[in-house]
Design an enzyme around this catalytic site. Structure first.
Site, PDB file in Angstrom:
ATOM      1  N   THR A 168       0.822  -1.221   0.000  1.00  0.00           N
ATOM      2  CA  THR A 168       0.000   0.000   0.000  1.00  0.00           C
ATOM      3  C   THR A 168       0.857   1.273   0.000  1.00  0.00           C
ATOM      4  O   THR A 168       1.539   1.541  -0.975  1.00  0.00           O
ATOM      5  CB  THR A 168      -1.029  -0.014   1.149  1.00  0.00           C
ATOM      6  OG1 THR A 168      -0.408   0.041   2.419  1.00  0.00           O
ATOM      7  CG2 THR A 168      -1.858  -1.259   1.088  1.00  0.00           C
ATOM      8  N   ASP A 273     -10.548  -5.216  -3.084  1.00  0.00           N
ATOM      9  CA  ASP A 273      -9.806  -4.069  -2.551  1.00  0.00           C
ATOM     10  C   ASP A 273     -10.223  -2.809  -3.304  1.00  0.00           C
ATOM     11  O   ASP A 273     -10.277  -2.796  -4.535  1.00  0.00           O
ATOM     12  CB  ASP A 273      -8.306  -4.321  -2.739  1.00  0.00           C
ATOM     13  CG  ASP A 273      -7.429  -3.254  -2.124  1.00  0.00           C
ATOM     14  OD1 ASP A 273      -7.961  -2.304  -1.509  1.00  0.00           O
ATOM     15  OD2 ASP A 273      -6.188  -3.369  -2.262  1.00  0.00           O
ATOM     16  N   HIS A 305      -8.001  -6.190   0.945  1.00  0.00           N
ATOM     17  CA  HIS A 305      -6.759  -5.423   0.988  1.00  0.00           C
ATOM     18  C   HIS A 305      -5.759  -6.053   1.968  1.00  0.00           C
ATOM     19  O   HIS A 305      -6.086  -6.306   3.124  1.00  0.00           O
ATOM     20  CB  HIS A 305      -7.108  -3.994   1.425  1.00  0.00           C
ATOM     21  CG  HIS A 305      -5.971  -3.050   1.445  1.00  0.00           C
ATOM     22  ND1 HIS A 305      -5.348  -2.603   0.319  1.00  0.00           N
ATOM     23  CD2 HIS A 305      -5.335  -2.435   2.485  1.00  0.00           C
ATOM     24  CE1 HIS A 305      -4.391  -1.750   0.642  1.00  0.00           C
ATOM     25  NE2 HIS A 305      -4.358  -1.639   1.959  1.00  0.00           N
TER      26      HIS A 305
END
Length: 329
Positions: A168, A273, A305
């Site tokens: 991320t 996600d 995610h």
């Protein structure tokens, strides 16, 4: 009635809250745990090191079980996720996950503890990422006689097999470092010490965004999307806001993706996600940029995610680690 010292200054629900007295209350994130000299589950040894005192940048190093005392291993410099404001290289989740990566991939992992917003707004995390990358690669030209050297890197690091990656926001940092490295190669300015070349990069569920929706993202509510709120919170002074090149790699002022400073990339997206379409958008853009490297997209259907960090025991998580291991050779 709350005292004035605990009045709320600003907040980023559901992640954290900042009070007027300067304290920050974080609502998400796993607990901080100490390094483990020998993890019974994976056989990985870990320890914490200081990269810089001012600003304070540290790291946790994960060393897999060795087959011989002088064994050389690939190196992975890793930047954790957490929206630039949560989590840690020293957290339970990343300790567990990177022990698995180190063990299954047989790599030496340097997990960077960069400074977090809002105490340290961006671009602090990017500055720390670059400093730590140069610090690690400097070990290709120093030896154990230097006090600040890390013996594990000198004794067991193979700088011909040098990788970076993250999940991320950490994947976002890795991407921006790849551009910085690539442009330093072409300009001859501020290249990595020891003439180290990045062999490849792993971007898991990368955090990118822009003012305009892409692919199947909802047009309605885009201005109130979570990535938009996060970016405005962690980098309130960003030039061009959400279209700053650091968060929007296709912004008009962004460096060309054809300058990415490594020969191969592995990009992961998850079916459930909110960042899925951004990862696909990024992958497509890299492919169409004229970059001479190889980029592969791994689309894991039906997963959330960062599923591999939260639930490393599932089949999809095990398969993801195997794919990473096959990449880090």
């Amino acid at each position: 009635m709350a005292s004035s010292t605990k009045e709320i200054s600003r907040e980023l629900p559901p992640l954290l809250r900042v009070y007027k007295d300067g304290t920050v209350e974080r609502f998400l994130g796993s607990p901080i745990i100490p390094p483990i000299p020998l993890d019974p589950q994976t056989g990985v040894s870990s320890k914490d090191i200081t990269i810089s005192q001012n600003p304070l940048i540290s790291a946790r190093i994960h060393l897999p079980k060795l087959t011989n005392p002088t064994q050389k291993l690939p190196i992975l410099v890793y930047y954790h996720g957490g929206a630039f404001c949560l989590e840690s290289a020293f957290s339970f989740l990343h300790q567990r996950y990177l022990n698995i990566i180190a063990s299954q991939s047989n790599v030496l992992v340097v997990s960077v503890e960069y400074r977090l917003a809002p105490e340290h707004p961006l671009p602090a995390a990017y500055d720390d990422g670059w400093f730590s990358l140069k610090w690690v690669t400097s070990h290709n030209i120093i030896d154990n006689s230097i006090a600040t050297a890390e013996p594990w890197l000198i004794k067991h690091g193979d700088f011909d097999r040098f990788y970076i990656g993250g999940d991320t926001s950490g994947a976002n940092i890795a991407h921006n470092l790849l551009l910085r490295v690539g442009n330093s190669i072409t300009t001859g300015v501020e290249s990595l010490p020891g003439d180290v070349k990045i062999k490849g990069a792993i971007l898991a569920f990368p955090l990118f965004w822009s003012s305009k929706p892409v692919l199947s993202e909802n047009i309605e509510g885009h201005e109130e999307s979570s990535p938009m709120k996060v970016w405005n919170f962690v980098y309130p002074d960003a030039v061009n806001g959400i279209d700053n090149p650091l968060i929007n790699p296709l912004a008009s002022e962004a460096l060309g993706l054809d300058t990415i400073g490594c020969p191969k990339m592995l990009v992961f997206v998850a079916g459930n996600d909110d960042l899925r379409d951004r990862g696909i958008w990024y992958y497509d853009a890299v492919k169409e940029s004229g970059w001479k490297g190889d980029v592969e997209l791994v689309h894991v259907e039906g997963e959330e995610h960062c599923f591999q960090i939260y639930h490393p025991e599932t089949k999809n998580s095990v398969d993801m680690v195997k794919r990473i291991a096959s990449f880090l050779v």
